[in-house]
Scaffold this motif. Structure first.
Motif, PDB file in Angstrom:
ATOM      1  N   LEU A  53       0.825  -1.214   0.000  1.00 45.97           N
ATOM      2  CA  LEU A  53       0.000   0.000   0.000  1.00 45.97           C
ATOM      3  C   LEU A  53       0.855   1.258   0.000  1.00 45.97           C
ATOM      4  O   LEU A  53       0.569   2.217  -0.732  1.00 45.97           O
ATOM      5  CB  LEU A  53      -0.932   0.003   1.217  1.00 45.97           C
ATOM      6  N   VAL A  54       1.914   1.270   0.800  1.00 46.33           N
ATOM      7  CA  VAL A  54       2.722   2.489   0.872  1.00 46.33           C
ATOM      8  C   VAL A  54       3.472   2.707  -0.446  1.00 46.33           C
ATOM      9  O   VAL A  54       3.632   3.840  -0.914  1.00 46.33           O
ATOM     10  CB  VAL A  54       3.657   2.473   2.108  1.00 46.33           C
ATOM     11  N   ARG A  55       3.871   1.611  -1.087  1.00 43.66           N
ATOM     12  CA  ARG A  55       4.537   1.746  -2.396  1.00 43.66           C
ATOM     13  C   ARG A  55       3.563   2.214  -3.472  1.00 43.66           C
ATOM     14  O   ARG A  55       3.940   2.968  -4.372  1.00 43.66           O
ATOM     15  CB  ARG A  55       5.167   0.411  -2.799  1.00 43.66           C
ATOM     16  N   ALA A  56       2.321   1.780  -3.362  1.00 42.52           N
ATOM     17  CA  ALA A  56       1.317   2.214  -4.341  1.00 42.52           C
ATOM     18  C   ALA A  56       0.982   3.699  -4.168  1.00 42.52           C
ATOM     19  O   ALA A  56       0.600   4.376  -5.117  1.00 42.52           O
ATOM     20  CB  ALA A  56       0.049   1.375  -4.197  1.00 42.52           C
ATOM     21  N   LEU A  57       1.141   4.211  -2.938  1.00 39.42           N
ATOM     22  CA  LEU A  57       0.893   5.639  -2.710  1.00 39.42           C
ATOM     23  C   LEU A  57       1.942   6.484  -3.425  1.00 39.42           C
ATOM     24  O   LEU A  57       1.653   7.568  -3.914  1.00 39.42           O
ATOM     25  CB  LEU A  57       0.919   5.946  -1.207  1.00 39.42           C
ATOM     26  N   ASP A  58       3.173   5.990  -3.474  1.00 35.33           N
ATOM     27  CA  ASP A  58       4.279   6.773  -4.039  1.00 35.33           C
ATOM     28  C   ASP A  58       5.086   5.928  -5.026  1.00 35.33           C
ATOM     29  O   ASP A  58       6.265   5.649  -4.794  1.00 35.33           O
ATOM     30  CB  ASP A  58       5.169   7.275  -2.885  1.00 35.33           C
ATOM     31  N   PRO A  59       4.457   5.526  -6.143  1.00 36.44           N
ATOM     32  CA  PRO A  59       5.134   4.627  -7.081  1.00 36.44           C
ATOM     33  C   PRO A  59       6.382   5.248  -7.722  1.00 36.44           C
ATOM     34  O   PRO A  59       7.325   4.532  -8.054  1.00 36.44           O
ATOM     35  CB  PRO A  59       4.061   4.322  -8.141  1.00 36.44           C
ATOM     36  N   ALA A  60       6.399   6.569  -7.873  1.00 37.45           N
ATOM     37  CA  ALA A  60       7.586   7.220  -8.453  1.00 37.45           C
ATOM     38  C   ALA A  60       8.686   7.392  -7.393  1.00 37.45           C
ATOM     39  O   ALA A  60       9.778   7.848  -7.711  1.00 37.45           O
ATOM     40  CB  ALA A  60       7.203   8.582  -9.034  1.00 37.45           C
ATOM     41  N   ARG A  61       8.384   7.053  -6.168  1.00 35.85           N
ATOM     42  CA  ARG A  61       9.305   7.126  -5.032  1.00 35.85           C
ATOM     43  C   ARG A  61       9.870   8.539  -4.836  1.00 35.85           C
ATOM     44  O   ARG A  61      11.051   8.728  -4.541  1.00 35.85           O
ATOM     45  CB  ARG A  61      10.421   6.072  -5.178  1.00 35.85           C
TER      46      ARG A  61
END
Lengths: 253, 319
Positions: free
Chosen positions: A241-249
């Motif tokens: 979920l946290v990676r999906a929030l900020d996929p461009a990192r």
């Protein structure tokens, strides 16, 4: 399952937020943590940001970089002025305030202003923004930061955002009647403050971290239980979920 | 510190006639209302609804010794420092945003003793404008107690005469000029803002002279039909400049998103080359294009449309 320090910080911080509460969050890790909490255990958590948005629901992959841009106001219930947002904080509406910081002392005071003398700094940092106001007004202040020796120092060059201010009832003596710093979350440990001394102490360790490592990365004496608790590792669901929030990192690095 | 007391600010305001007259003028003429040495309050916040057209015009006038105040100061502060227009910034925070780190220019100027950055907390700045807007000399707050900002700013403390508790007092700020970008205004200066109001209602009421740029100049009848939406009344306004995309490359709520690619390119170049990159930017984007049209042509219609579409998606106006 492997994860980065910034992912760990966002996940650990999100777990401190209870459902039904109101959190004053900045951009970056605080907004990631608050958004993650809403997606997991705290669907009725209200997020407030200083640019002037109440109840925002940031779009995954389109997180705001500043709190006063359109992205920060997505699905908000109100867009008040900046001054009004902080006056709601001063009135006492906000349960949690999230802060980061360039320098943190044992009393949870934070410096984001200057390294060196204020009149002629060696390093001019960005400044308070709303950090000082969040620290003065929110009921529970949570500091979220990477655990580095250069950050955790015995004495600050400048107190931008007051924590416990000093030993004992330092905060009260400074005139701050409300709120207190309740937790410091890092990639190595979870810490709180000893009511007797006012100083930071280790409550629990992050997975894989040990006390010697925490102390090595802390520039002041840090009390701890003989056997501190161990924080559970981020779950696969939390990480996804946290990676999906900020996929461009942009914020996860 | 504001040098104008609340008494002087009131006298100055009373000395001006404030009829409901047509205040439309060209951006260059409006910018000439800013004089050397003025305290200029900038509307919007960071890269949102910044009055970029008006700021470029002030820079083109080559003003000197300006004091700039803003809640959060974006890279417009760098443009004013490097151009020599200002050495004094009053703000709570300076930078562009997390991904870009510290401002190399502000660091060089402040650490080198060539500029002064007067830092207040964000609420303290807001209350200083609000006290100005209220016509009183100060406002009390609990903000900044326990902070070294209490020592380095012009804030004072007092014991509350009613409760005996300690209070922080912040002095009213009465800017000489406020520059504000709005969504729509009529020729008299009755202005409406969509989305975030930021601190603009207060800086408009606190300033001695107010210059508006507006995405759209509308018929006064439209304002009268939607008077509940009016944020700034005509009597606070001295000049109205028609300025579609007047905040670009910053955002204007619901109309266009900030051009983060442009801002990123600027920030990267400044990080690498320092003040020379800012001077090149001033030549290309500020001193070069003589009109708003010429400035927007540097970006091209495709880019402007992309930013507009994105804004409409975000604010639900197209979906």
């Amino acid at each position: 399952m492997s994860y980065t320090a910034s992912e760990l910080l966002a996940v650990s911080a999100s777990r401190l937020l209870a459902d039904g509460k109101i959190v004053f969050a900045g951009v970056g890790t605080p907004l990631l943590a608050a958004s993650l909490a809403r997606l997991t255990h705290a669907p009725h958590l209200t997020i407030v940001v200083e640019g002037g948005a109440i109840g925002l629901e940031a779009e995954p992959g389109r997180l705001p970089i500043s709190t006063n841009e359109m992205r920060a106001g997505r699905r908000a219930v109100m867009l008040p002025s900046i001054t009004q947002i902080f006056l709601y904080a001063q009135r006492g509406y906000f349960d949690y305030g999230f802060l980061g910081g360039a320098q943190i002392d044992p009393y949870g005071n934070i410096n984001t202003s200057v390294i060196g003398p204020a009149e002629r700094p060696r390093v001019r940092l960005p400044g308070s923004g709303g950090a000082c106001d969040i620290a003065c007004h929110c009921r529970e202040i949570v500091i979220v930061t990477r655990h580095e020796r250069r950050r955790f120092v015995e004495r600050l060059d400048f107190v931008t955002s007051p924590g416990q201010v000093g030993a004992g009832d330092g905060r009260r003596r400074a005139g701050l009647l409300f709120g207190r710093v309740t937790a410091v979350v890092t990639d190595l440990a979870l810490m709180d403050f000893d009511p007797a001394t006012g100083r930071m102490r280790v409550v629990a360790l992050q997975p894989g971290a040990d006390l010697a490592q925490v102390r090595e990365q802390t520039g002041f004496e840090l009390a701890a239980a003989a056997e501190p608790d161990r924080l559970p590792a981020p779950s696969e669901q939390e990480l996804a979920l946290v990676r999906a929030l900020d996929p461009a990192r942009t914020f996860l690095g | 510190m504001a040098t104008v007391t609340f008494v002087e600010a009131r006298r100055r305001l009373e000395a001006k006639a404030r009829p409901m007259r047509d205040k439309r003028m060209a951006a260059a003429d409006a910018a000439s209302l800013v004089r050397d040495g003025d305290h200029v309050a900038i509307g919007g916040c960071l890269y949102s609804r910044t009055p970029m057209l008006l700021l470029r015009e002030v820079l083109r006038h080559r003003r000197r010794d300006l004091v700039l105040s803003r809640n959060l100061m974006c890279y417009e502060g760098e443009l004013f420092l490097v151009s020599g227009a200002s050495r004094d910034l009053v703000t709570s925070w300076v930078g562009i945003g997390l991904p870009w780190g510290l401002s190399r220019i502000v660091r060089e100027f402040v650490e080198g003793g060539r500029a002064r950055l007067e830092e207040w907390s964000h609420l303290a700045i807001g209350l200083r404008y609000h006290a100005g807007a209220m016509g009183v000399p100060f406002l009390p707050t609990l903000s900044m107690l326990g902070s070294d900002l209490l020592r380095t700013t012009g804030a004072r403390t007092m014991t509350c005469p009613f409760t005996g508790e300690q209070l922080c007092l912040v002095p009213a700020l009465f800017p000489d000029v406020a520059l504000i970008h709005v969504h729509r205004a009529d020729p008299f200066g009755n202005a409406q803002i969509d989305g975030y109001p930021h601190m603009d209602l207060d800086i408009a009421a606190a300033a001695q002279t107010v210059v508006l740029s507006a995405e759209e100049i509308v018929d006064p009848e439209q304002i009268r039909r939607t008077a509940d939406r009016t944020a700034i009344p005509f009597f606070a306004v001295d000049a109205v400049v028609e300025a579609p995309y007047g905040a670009y490359p910053h955002e204007c709520y619901g109309l266009y998103e900030a051009d983060l690619d442009h801002i990123d390119a600027y920030a990267r170049r400044v990080a690498a080359e320092g003040a020379a990159a800012v001077r090149a930017y001033l030549d290309e984007y500020v001193y070069g294009p003589a009109t708003l049209e010429a400035f927007l042509e540097l970006f091209g219609a495709g880019r402007l449309l992309r930013q507009s579409r994105s804004a409409r998606e975000l604010t639900g106006r197209w979906t």
